[in-house]
Design a protein around this motif. Structure first.
Motif: not given
Length: 698
Positions: A360, A362, A527, A536, A539-542, A554, A558, A561
């Motif tokens: 992780y 990112d 980055y 990122h 990203d799906e894994k995060n 989720e 969002r 972000t």
């Protein structure tokens, strides 16, 4: 003045005060809520509220507030008085358990990132009993979480507490496998070192860029900066020492363990470091520290700058996040012990951190991504944007031996001999402190050095706690099913080392060859800017990891972000507009005025003697006119890019325009104006220069 022990926590409703003012039954129930998360009964809340109110009034308080940390990055508070009407027309002082537990501030003007509709104004604050209430001025401040009408987290405390609980849950599973059944709770602790600048307030007031943005948008480098390294750990100036003394007193009153103070590398830069505290309390304390730093500075005719890069050409300011894991039995799980090679429990927790940081990278980079920190990361004062771990010679040797199934010879303790008989001999540590590493092991903790000085430490610790919790979960899932615990443990540690050794780097993080190796050979992420990093988060894994541990939903991810990118865009746009205002209204008129003065001087001299060369005057006017023309052209370009920003349809697109176009134009504008400053007479320049700002405190 009282003695320090008498002064310390005198404004805090802490365990000592609770024990003296609450019945033994109420105190025990509240402690169970704080220590092991038992549900809080309303009768207990009522008793606590009554005692808290009486204590606060005795301390001179007239109001209370639910003190919370919205997604603005600073704290918020709405004050209510204790007064309630009585039948005789007078008032009584009242405070109930319901008022202690829950507040209802208006949430409509706080960032939500789409978590609520515009018309949904209601929000709730909920008491965090693990963080002590305190008095600030005449107000009782109650640390709280903050959520929307629909229950979504609108703050930084709630996800932080969730991440701490996630790590606690998984760490207990691991400790149970090692036979440590007596441990009831595992917590992370943090000691955030806080860097800052102090400048004279009378100079600050003349700099609109500092007032509006927290940093200087223009400014030529002075003849002397930090080249001589004479400020670092140097003698503290009397005015600064007086400030530090008052700051310590104010922090100590609030139970903040301010421990170390010194001059930092850059002129006018300093540092304060506290003793460790549980992560959510350390986060609360750091927010208070930043607020009090600014208030105390004003009393001394100073301004405290917390921006990550307030001055170009000298070191910026960071916040080193020293992070460790401990049990309620007092064991630091990141302490290697005398024989770390044989300490399997330590090695497993160490590997959990290594795996987490690699998996992780990112998220750790995202946790420190801001417009201000983009200016700092990668310079020779802060780690690069590439995440890596420094372990030191001994631990790296141990991991290498385990990976190869080879015996470990150990690192011999070296006695330091300083060559003077009267000086004591001492044993050298087996690991150094790598100041170029973003994530360095420093004995019994990890130092995450990428956090910006103005940031809340909550974000970094949310991601760190969550990522380590995920590693521990994977380990626990496998070990609980293993037929042979010892064999499975050895293989898992070995596999972690093999799979994740790419993240370990003990060399110079500033070296360009390392960045090339990290990205092109090892496949590590780089980055470099906030717009590169923030998308990122989704990203799906995060999303999968953070929602699985119930740290975020989720929708909450969002929202963050959106909010982070929006904050980035707003910060840079404010800077661009401030640059435009200063260049058009102050800098260009000053250049023109001085050029006209020099030209007039040349004409006056030529009127006396036509054969005078007037080389200085002629060349100066030419250079000033050239810089003015360059600046004017950059201003036109700046307007054009700002129009493009205004017409952008999404915050992501806006962030990319800023990254790819706007920042470059701003650099060009600054370069022209800074060059003009170097040849403009001081009395014509419209605001204080770097030499005044950086060396103005006597």
């Amino acid at each position: 003045m009282s003695t320090v022990p008498e002064l310390f926590a005198s404004k805090v409703f802490d365990d000592r005060v609770m024990k003296s003012r609450l019945s033994s039954k109420v105190y025990k129930s509240l402690k169970n809520t704080i220590d092991i998360g038992e549900k809080l009964d309303i009768t207990v809340a009522n008793a606590v509220a009554e005692a808290m109110k009486d204590w606060a009034i005795e301390q001179g308080a007239t109001h209370y507030t639910h003190w919370f940390q919205p997604l603005t990055g600073i704290t918020a508070e709405k004050h209510d008085s204790f007064i309630s009407p009585s039948p005789d027309g007078r008032v009584i002082m009242d405070f109930s358990g319901k008022e202690l537990i829950k507040g209802e501030p208006d949430a409509s003007s706080f960032p939500s990132g789409g978590l609520r509709a515009t018309f949904e104004a209601r929000g709730y604050t909920a008491w965090d009993p693990t963080s002590y209430a305190f008095i600030k001025g005449k107000t009782l401040c109650i640390p709280t979480a903050f959520c929307s009408y629909g229950g979504e987290a609108l703050d930084k405390k709630t996800p932080l507490l969730r991440s701490m609980e996630a790590l606690n849950k998984q760490a207990l599973r691991i400790l149970k496998l090692f036979g440590n059944d007596q441990v009831r709770h595992v917590t992370t602790s943090v000691g955030p070192e806080q860097e800052y600048f102090l400048i004279p307030k009378e100079l600050y007031d003349q700099r609109k860029d500092l007032i509006y943005t927290g940093r200087t948008l223009f400014g030529a480098k002075p003849p002397k900066g930090q080249e001589l390294d004479d400020h670092y750990f140097g003698v503290i100036k009397p005015r600064v020492e007086a400030y530090m003394s008052d700051l310590n007193e104010e922090l100590w009153k609030l139970g903040i363990l301010a421990k170390t103070q010194h001059n930092e590398v850059a002129p006018a830069q300093h540092e304060l470091a506290p003793i460790y505290a549980t992560t959510n309390i350390a986060t609360d304390h750091n927010q208070l520290t930043m607020e009090i730093m600014k208030k105390v500075a004003q009393k001394h005719g100073l301004v405290c700058l917390l921006h990550e890069k307030p001055f170009d050409g000298v070191n910026g300011s960071g916040k080193h996040n020293n992070w460790s894991i401990a049990t309620d039995t007092g064991v630091n799980l990141l302490t290697p012990g005398e024989t770390p090679y044989e300490n399997a429990q330590f090695l497993l927790f160490l590997c959990a951190v290594i795996k987490a940081v690699d998996d992780y990278q990112d998220l750790l980079r995202i946790s420190v991504a801001t417009a201000g920190n983009d200016h700092r990361l990668g310079a020779n004062e802060a780690p690069p944007a590439v995440i890596s771990i420094f372990l030191g010679e001994e631990l790296e040797g141990i991991l290498e031996a385990i990976e190869k199934d080879a015996p470990y010879a150990g690192v011999e303790k070296t006695v330091m001999k300083l060559g003077v008989s009267v000086l004591p001999r001492f044993t050298r540590d087996t690991t150094d402190r790598n100041r170029t590493s973003p994530f360095a092991f420093t004995g019994n903790k990890f130092e995450f050095r990428m956090v910006g000085s103005a940031d809340s430490i909550a974000c970094a610790n949310i991601m760190l706690n969550s990522a380590v919790a995920e590693s521990l979960k994977i380990y626990a899932d496998r070990l609980e099913k293993a037929d042979n615990f010892e064999d499975a443990l050895h293989e898992m540690i070995k596999k972690t080392i093999t799979d994740h050794k790419r993240i370990i780097f003990n060399g110079n993080g500033y070296d360009d060859t390392w960045i090339k190796e990290a990205t092109e050979v090892r496949g590590l992420l780089n980055y470099r800017t906030t717009p590169d990093a923030i998308p990122h988060l989704m990203d799906e894994k995060n999303v999968k990891m953070l929602t699985a541990h119930k740290v975020f939903t989720e929708a909450e991810l969002r929202s963050r972000t959106e909010i982070t990118l929006e904050n980035y865009c707003k910060a840079v746009i404010i800077e661009a507009k401030t640059m435009e205002m200063l260049a058009r209204r102050e800098i260009l008129p000053a250049i023109e005025e001085y050029a006209a003065f020099v030209a007039k001087t040349a004409n006056a001299k030529k009127s006396l003697a036509t054969d005078l060369a007037c080389t200085y005057e002629t060349e100066t006017v030419k250079k000033l006119s050239g810089y003015a023309s360059e600046a004017y052209a950059s201003l036109d370009e700046l307007d054009s890019v700002l129009d493009k920003v205004k017409d952008s349809d999404s915050v992501t697109d806006t962030a990319y325009i800023i990254r790819d176009e706007l920042l470059g134009v701003m650099e060009k504008l600054r370069a022209s104006c800074d060059e003009a400053e170097t040849i403009t007479a001081a009395k014509f320049w419209p605001f204080p220069t770097y030499d005044e700002l950086l060396f103005g405190v006597k």
